[in-house]
Motif scaffolding. Structure first.
Motif, PDB file in Angstrom:
ATOM      1  N   ALA A 521       0.882  -1.289  -0.042  1.00 47.74           N
ATOM      2  CA  ALA A 521       0.017  -0.139  -0.168  1.00 47.74           C
ATOM      3  C   ALA A 521       0.702   1.084   0.139  1.00 47.74           C
ATOM      4  N   VAL A 522       0.681   2.216  -0.956  1.00 53.63           N
ATOM      5  CA  VAL A 522       1.398   3.413  -0.755  1.00 53.63           C
ATOM      6  C   VAL A 522       0.789   4.320   0.057  1.00 53.63           C
ATOM      7  N   VAL A 523       1.598   4.696   1.175  1.00 50.97           N
ATOM      8  CA  VAL A 523       1.085   5.389   2.259  1.00 50.97           C
ATOM      9  C   VAL A 523       1.479   6.888   1.898  1.00 50.97           C
ATOM     10  N   PRO A 524       0.602   7.850   2.515  1.00 50.40           N
ATOM     11  CA  PRO A 524       0.573   9.165   2.173  1.00 50.40           C
ATOM     12  C   PRO A 524       2.111   9.955   2.622  1.00 50.40           C
ATOM     13  N   GLY A 525       2.667  10.578   1.656  1.00 49.40           N
ATOM     14  CA  GLY A 525       3.907  11.203   1.843  1.00 49.40           C
ATOM     15  C   GLY A 525       5.038  10.269   1.177  1.00 49.40           C
ATOM     16  N   HIS A 526       4.601   9.210   0.999  1.00 50.38           N
ATOM     17  CA  HIS A 526       5.747   8.320   0.244  1.00 50.38           C
ATOM     18  C   HIS A 526       5.402   8.238  -1.313  1.00 50.38           C
ATOM     19  N   GLN A 527       6.617   8.143  -2.109  1.00 45.42           N
ATOM     20  CA  GLN A 527       6.495   7.934  -3.419  1.00 45.42           C
ATOM     21  C   GLN A 527       7.109   6.642  -4.030  1.00 45.42           C
ATOM     22  N   THR A 528       6.217   5.799  -4.543  1.00 46.10           N
ATOM     23  CA  THR A 528       6.924   4.869  -5.370  1.00 46.10           C
ATOM     24  C   THR A 528       7.223   5.294  -6.753  1.00 46.10           C
ATOM     25  N   LYS A 529       8.413   4.883  -7.364  1.00 47.58           N
ATOM     26  CA  LYS A 529       8.855   5.359  -8.731  1.00 47.58           C
ATOM     27  C   LYS A 529       8.702   4.231  -9.538  1.00 47.58           C
ATOM     28  N   ILE A 530       8.180   4.473 -10.745  1.00 51.04           N
ATOM     29  CA  ILE A 530       8.177   3.332 -11.697  1.00 51.04           C
ATOM     30  C   ILE A 530       8.865   3.682 -13.007  1.00 51.04           C
ATOM     31  N   SER A 531       9.888   2.954 -13.545  1.00 50.16           N
ATOM     32  CA  SER A 531      10.517   3.521 -14.782  1.00 50.16           C
ATOM     33  C   SER A 531      10.038   2.870 -16.022  1.00 50.16           C
ATOM     34  N   GLN A 535      11.769   6.862 -18.535  1.00 49.19           N
ATOM     35  CA  GLN A 535      11.214   7.867 -17.799  1.00 49.19           C
ATOM     36  C   GLN A 535      10.762   7.537 -16.597  1.00 49.19           C
ATOM     37  N   GLU A 536      10.593   8.320 -15.263  1.00 54.37           N
ATOM     38  CA  GLU A 536      10.331   7.856 -14.097  1.00 54.37           C
ATOM     39  C   GLU A 536       8.783   8.494 -13.958  1.00 54.37           C
ATOM     40  N   TYR A 537       7.768   7.414 -13.321  1.00 49.91           N
ATOM     41  CA  TYR A 537       6.432   8.052 -13.038  1.00 49.91           C
ATOM     42  C   TYR A 537       6.222   7.424 -11.551  1.00 49.91           C
ATOM     43  N   PRO A 538       5.312   8.226 -10.922  1.00 49.25           N
ATOM     44  CA  PRO A 538       4.654   7.660  -9.597  1.00 49.25           C
ATOM     45  C   PRO A 538       3.761   6.637  -9.617  1.00 49.25           C
ATOM     46  N   GLY A 539       4.103   5.807  -8.912  1.00 53.69           N
ATOM     47  CA  GLY A 539       3.066   4.672  -8.631  1.00 53.69           C
ATOM     48  C   GLY A 539       2.134   5.101  -7.516  1.00 53.69           C
ATOM     49  N   HIS A 540       0.918   4.908  -7.596  1.00 50.68           N
ATOM     50  CA  HIS A 540       0.081   5.424  -6.535  1.00 50.68           C
ATOM     51  C   HIS A 540      -0.816   4.222  -5.949  1.00 50.68           C
ATOM     52  N   LEU A 541      -1.395   4.212  -4.877  1.00 52.04           N
ATOM     53  CA  LEU A 541      -2.085   3.488  -4.251  1.00 52.04           C
ATOM     54  C   LEU A 541      -1.751   2.045  -3.799  1.00 52.04           C
TER      55      LEU A 541
END
Ligand code: GLA
Ligand code: ZN
Length: 669
Positions: A521-531, A535-541
């Motif tokens: 689970a992606v918690v508030p304030g943290h960012q998972t990155k997906i390449s 390019q890098e994009y955030p993964g949410h949720l």
């Protein structure tokens, strides 16, 4: 024999002349005619006038209204008045009123608050509808019957509990089956007698607001299924009566909301002769959202639908109800038409002087004047529709992309406890819908029971509940050359919300060529990155931890302990391809994934030139292509070059190269 179709493109809406003296009606109708309004929906809420005491009917006023509109050549949409019950009914038969989620029996007031299994409600409603259908069934001015109004709102009374137990007996046959289906050995929930089953409200197994948290999701989902069917039975009851007296006239009830969670519209669609929808986009809603809802409504029967209600200028009931800006009303109404509406109808034709909706806009406002901005815009649209309506009516949309929307899945997904509190179905579906909207690729919003073979690409995000047989259906579709895209939280449970053991995504493992070991689970304030593609994009949720079992990685996580493992995958399966998106990507991150799926599926947008205009295509039965080009914004936008030289049906001139804010062109060669 097939029922009649609507005789023409209807322009009109709800009209409640019983709220004014009869002397005012002729003037109203003259004003409507100035706006080329040709239709009125009447009798939506008149039960107390029609039947002031049980069994005593008075149709004097309704007769006059029908006569007056008929003499003026209006097409009438006749409603049945069963959505708001008169005071005497509550007084005499308290069981007609719903018991709410908190266990409270309602008293007289409001509307849409009947108990669907109350035999008193059923009897009194069917008596009323019988009277109406007998009296008006052969009236040639009635072009459609409008049953009840905006069904939705569950009841948790003892009658419903008893009917629910019967419904469960039919479904499960034995208590063993039921206990298994709901996995009842958890928390000592095992049921040993049918009578022990109680409704899942706040006094029982629910612990959050209605539709959210519940202990036994299988029970709560079954209750929603049961209530949706019980309400559908009411619709059927009225429809059968109407058909006895008016066998050739289409019968419908108005669907609503974003969409309405409580009513399974795909189940209901089979019973509708034509789909009708009430559309009230909020001022801050992205414009692709109403587009999505219209596509859903069209796809329910794969046919044009009625825009049964919409507001000419503003509603009164949203937290903030701003006016539609100059030109915006016309564009928002034509947006529905662009996606398949064959009517434009308002709530309402005349603004109420009292009651909770007195500040809801109408064609005739409190001022009664026709020299107003809003009236002029209504009249302009009326002239437009008179001109183009006959060509548009009956034309179809041909989509090669199907986005799956499923009510049981909607319910089960939003009942999930964990692993994040942010699981909401519609926003995730909209993430994907928007991808196609922004590319001007026509989409159907399909059910899991639709024929998949008509689509080149099927997109089924968060297909959490996979009903029996659906896994195989998807495999066959892809094996035969289809393209299928799904996401995290898919293939997890069966029809009564129990997990498919053996690893996620259960029945979708083979077709996607992966298995998911764990989900973060992606918690508030943290960012998972997906390449992805450098390019890098955030993964949410949620982030799924994926193992490849034949699939190729398209993207990888770039941080966390699972950095370097796959986040998005592609699998060749038979002659087709299947994609799995392991996290909630934002619009930019999802873009290259959808690009790839679109290219592989050989799907062509309506224009290859990037544009912020909304473009749809309807095709007439004769094969004429009508392109709707909508500027759903206040900014100026350029017409894609492809359409230079096309004719704008609205103006009968060559297409203008620049669209001002809220401009619309309907283009044909
Ligand atoms: C709903 C109802 C109407 C009216 C409108 C107001 O759609 O069906 O009776 O209350 O909302 O926007
Ligand atoms: Zn009830």
């Amino acid at each position: 024999m097939d029922k009649k179709k609507l005789p023409r493109f209807l322009y009109g809406g709800d009209y409640n002349p019983e709220q004014w003296p009869a002397e005012t009606w002729t003037k109203d109708i003259q004003i409507f005619k100035q706006a080329d309004i040709n239709s009125a929906t009447i009798n939506v809420f008149s039960w107390a006038l029609l039947e002031p005491r049980e069994g005593e009917y008075d149709f004097t006023k309704l007769d006059q209204i029908v006569d007056e509109l008929s003499a003026a050549g209006f097409d009438i949409v006749m409603a049945t008045s069963t959505a708001a019950m008169p005071a005497w009914m509550f007084k005499k038969y308290p069981d007609v009123a719903r018991v709410d989620y908190q266990g409270r029996r309602h008293v007289f007031g409001q509307r849409h608050n009947f108990c669907p299994t109350s035999s008193n409600y059923q009897r009194l409603a069917s008596d009323l509808v019988t009277q109406l259908a007998k009296r008006y069934g052969n009236n040639s001015h009635i072009v459609a019957w409008h049953v009840n109004n905006e069904y939705g709102g569950n009841c948790y009374c003892d009658h419903c509990a008893a009917a629910f137990r019967q419904w469960l007996k039919d479904r499960y046959q034995t208590l063993d089956n039921l206990n298994q289906a709901w996995n009842m050995n958890v928390w000592s929930h095992t049921i040993n007698d049918w009578d022990e089953i109680v409704v899942p409200n706040e006094l029982g197994d629910a612990w959050g607001p209605e539709g959210t948290e519940t202990i036994v999701a299988g029970l709560s989902i079954d209750y929603l299924r049961f209530q949706s069917t019980a309400m559908l039975d009411l619709f059927r009851m009225e429809k059968r009566i109407i058909e006895k007296y008016a066998p050739m006239i289409p019968v419908t009830t108005n669907f609503h909301s974003l969409p309405n969670k409580l009513v399974d519209y795909q189940e209901w669609a089979h019973e509708q002769d034509i789909i009708s929808y009430d559309s009230y986009p909020a001022y801050d809603m992205p414009v692709y959202q109403p587009a999505f809802l219209y596509d859903l409504m069209r796809t329910l029967k794969h046919q044009p639908f009625m825009l049964m209600e919409s507001t000419p200028a503003q509603v009164n009931w949203q937290p903030y109800s701003p006016l539609k800006r100059p030109g915006q009303m016309r564009a928002t109404e034509l947006q529905a038409v662009a996606h398949g509406a064959d009517t434009v109808q308002f709530f309402q034709l005349k603004q109420a002087l009292g009651g909770s909706e007195k500040f809801h806009s109408a064609v005739i406002a409190h001022s009664g004047r026709t020299d107003t901005r809003a009236f002029k815009e209504v009249a302009q649209l009326g002239h437009d529709l008179k001109h183009v309506g006959p060509v548009i009516k009956g034309s179809d949309v041909h989509a090669k992309v199907g986005i799956v929307f499923d009510w049981s899945n909607f319910w089960s997904f939003e009942y999930v406890d964990g692993i994040t509190k942010e699981l909401q179905y519609v926003p995730i579906i909209l993430d994907y819908y928007r991808q196609f909207y922004d590319r001007n690729i026509p989409t159907d919003v399909i059910s899991v029971d639709d024929d998949f073979s008509q689509y080149d690409l099927i997109v089924a995000p968060v297909l959490y509940m996979v009903k029996l047989g659906l896994g195989k259906k998807i495999e066959q579709y892809v094996a035969a050359g289809g393209h299928f895209l799904t996401s995290f939280m898919s293939g997890m449970v069966g029809p009564s919300d129990n997990i498919y053991p053996g690893g996620y995504p259960g029945p979708l493992k083979d077709v996607t060529g992966i298995w998911v070991e764990e989900s973060d689970a992606v918690v508030p304030g943290h960012q998972t990155k997906i390449s992805l593609d450098g390019q890098e994009y955030p993964g949410h949720l949620i982030c799924d931890l994926i193992h490849l079992e034949g699939a190729q990685p398209l993207a990888e996580y770039a941080n966390e302990f699972y950095a370097g493992t796959p986040a998005v995958t592609e699998n060749k399966y038979g002659r087709g391809l299947a994609w799995y998106v392991g996290s909630r990507l934002d619009h930019d991150g999802l873009w290259p994934v959808i690009d790839r799926a679109v290219a592989a599926s050989k799907i062509k947008p309506l224009t290859s030139q990037p544009t912020k205009l909304e473009i749809t295509k309807r095709v007439t039965p004769g094969g004429q292509e009508l392109y709707f080009v909508l500027n759903m914004s206040n900014d100026q936008r350029e017409l894609p070059l492809k359409f230079r030289g096309y004719r704008d049906m609205l103006t009968d001139r060559v297409a203008q190269p620049t669209l001002e804010g809220w401009d619309v062109e309907i283009l044909t060669r």
